[in-house]
Design an enzyme around this catalytic site. Structure first.
Site, mmCIF file in Angstrom:
data_model
loop_
_atom_site.group_PDB
_atom_site.id
_atom_site.type_symbol
_atom_site.label_atom_id
_atom_site.label_comp_id
_atom_site.label_asym_id
_atom_site.label_seq_id
_atom_site.Cartn_x
_atom_site.Cartn_y
_atom_site.Cartn_z
ATOM 1 N N HIS A 64 -20.581 53.553 -27.797
ATOM 2 C CA HIS A 64 -20.116 52.696 -27.330
ATOM 3 C C HIS A 64 -20.786 51.402 -27.715
ATOM 4 O O HIS A 64 -22.197 51.268 -27.560
ATOM 5 C CB HIS A 64 -19.552 51.949 -25.654
ATOM 6 N N HIS A 66 -22.244 48.418 -26.334
ATOM 7 C CA HIS A 66 -23.266 48.096 -25.798
ATOM 8 C C HIS A 66 -25.266 47.939 -26.511
ATOM 9 O O HIS A 66 -24.870 49.194 -26.922
ATOM 10 C CB HIS A 66 -24.022 47.984 -24.823
ATOM 11 N N ASP A 68 -27.492 48.079 -25.531
ATOM 12 C CA ASP A 68 -28.859 49.320 -25.426
ATOM 13 C C ASP A 68 -27.841 51.025 -26.209
ATOM 14 O O ASP A 68 -28.814 51.752 -25.968
ATOM 15 C CB ASP A 68 -29.040 49.354 -23.870
ATOM 16 N N HIS A 69 -27.361 50.318 -26.816
ATOM 17 C CA HIS A 69 -26.690 51.739 -27.446
ATOM 18 C C HIS A 69 -26.117 51.290 -28.897
ATOM 19 O O HIS A 69 -26.489 52.483 -29.640
ATOM 20 C CB HIS A 69 -25.206 52.604 -27.020
ATOM 21 N N HIS A 153 -16.273 52.406 -18.516
ATOM 22 C CA HIS A 153 -17.173 52.477 -17.843
ATOM 23 C C HIS A 153 -16.310 50.225 -18.287
ATOM 24 O O HIS A 153 -16.771 50.487 -19.198
ATOM 25 C CB HIS A 153 -18.047 52.170 -19.468
ATOM 26 N N ASP A 176 -21.806 56.365 -21.187
ATOM 27 C CA ASP A 176 -21.771 55.123 -19.538
ATOM 28 C C ASP A 176 -20.659 55.434 -18.971
ATOM 29 O O ASP A 176 -19.512 55.324 -19.608
ATOM 30 C CB ASP A 176 -22.083 54.061 -19.652
ATOM 31 N N HIS A 246 -29.918 57.753 -19.302
ATOM 32 C CA HIS A 246 -29.665 56.647 -19.033
ATOM 33 C C HIS A 246 -30.013 56.643 -17.813
ATOM 34 O O HIS A 246 -29.207 55.955 -17.265
ATOM 35 C CB HIS A 246 -28.311 56.395 -19.086
#
Length: 289
Positions: A64, A66, A68-69, A153, A176, A246
């Site tokens: 996805h 976000h 941090d990904h 999520h 997530d 994570h």
């Protein structure tokens, strides 16, 4: 043929702090393929530390969008290009991945154009194939199959768990997600379930440290799974090993591996790994499967 999982970056969330771990990314070697799953900050250095030659970068999956990904997806591909990449990289991601890539190319247009002329490099824009996917079958090639499950999520709707199967070996990434019982069916019988995890006792301290107050806490509780819930999914799925990944929080000095283990053991009695940056998880030799 070895199947290896390397947890490149182990923390949940985009912030990094002195001495702390990096955001989420993983390396999966399966079916003779070198696959990167998510590209949080630090993925490029983590891959080279794991022995990956960036010039042979092959396949990337993004669960996805976000940050941090996905934050270091563009820099990873660009750095591989400067390291000698001359073959196509396939990037599988949710809707919006193509927009991210085009935006990165625009931001780096000066550098890309001048290196093509000055250094004789192939055009980076011709070396990337973006495949946006949804739920269901995603990719099949050379005996490797990849499938996706939309998970819970909020407020992100296009967030997908991923399952990789080859020659009897199987690895599932939860992405997530809040506690999501359908994930157990998706992960049924997998050798490894890589599942996100959160510890309740660390949430208030994390919120206080970041300064976002009630809104951040509300997001965490609505969008992520506690370690005990990850254990419940693993038990229902009958997986061979649960890997907590994570981690939220991953850089609280008062929380250690024993705390993660104790929380997970409330619901999961099987093989358990707590992620840390660079940790290697081996599977059996696929030729014996």
């Amino acid at each position: 043929m070895r199947t290896r999982l390397v947890l490149i970056g182990s923390k949940g969330g985009p912030a990094i702090r002195p001495g702390g771990p990096s955001p989420t990314s993983s390396l999966l070697e399966i079916g003779g393929r070198t696959i990167v799953v998510d590209c949080g900050l630090g993925v490029t250095r983590g891959l080279t530390d794991a022995g990956v030659n960036l010039k042979v970068l092959d396949v990337v999956f993004i669960t996805h969008l976000h940050s941090d990904h996905v934050l270091e997806l563009g820099p990873l591909i660009h750095t591989a290009w400067t390291a000698g990449l001359a073959t196509t990289v396939r990037i599988f991601g949710p809707p919006g991945t193509r927009d991210y890539w085009h935006g990165f190319l625009q931001a780096m247009k000066f550098d890309i154009d001048i290196r093509i002329v000055d250094e004789g490099r192939p055009d980076l824009r011709d070396l990337v194939d973006i495949i946006e996917f949804g739920e269901g079958a995603v990719w099949t090639e050379g005996g490797l199959t990849v499938s996706a499950l939309r998970v819970d999520h909020p407020p992100v709707t296009d967030c997908f768990a991923l399952r990789f199967d080859h020659a009897g070996a199987s690895v599932v990434f939860s992405a997530d997600t809040a506690y999501f019982p359908p994930l157990a069916d998706f992960a049924a019988g997998a050798d490894i379930l890589v599942h996100e995890a959160m510890l309740a006792e660390g949430v208030d301290r994390l919120v206080a440290r970041t300064g976002n107050g009630a809104r951040l806490k509300e997001h965490l509780l609505a969008s992520h799974s506690f370690a005990e819930e990850a254990g419940q999914i693993a038990a229902a799925a009958g997986v061979g090993r649960l890997v907590l990944h994570h981690l939220i929080p991953a850089d609280d000095p008062s929380i250690g591996e024993a705390d993660w283990t104790a929380a997970t053991r409330k619901s999961w009695a099987g093989a358990l790994t707590i992620a840390s940056d660079g940790l290697v998880v081996e599977l059996a030799d696929e030729s014996s499967a």
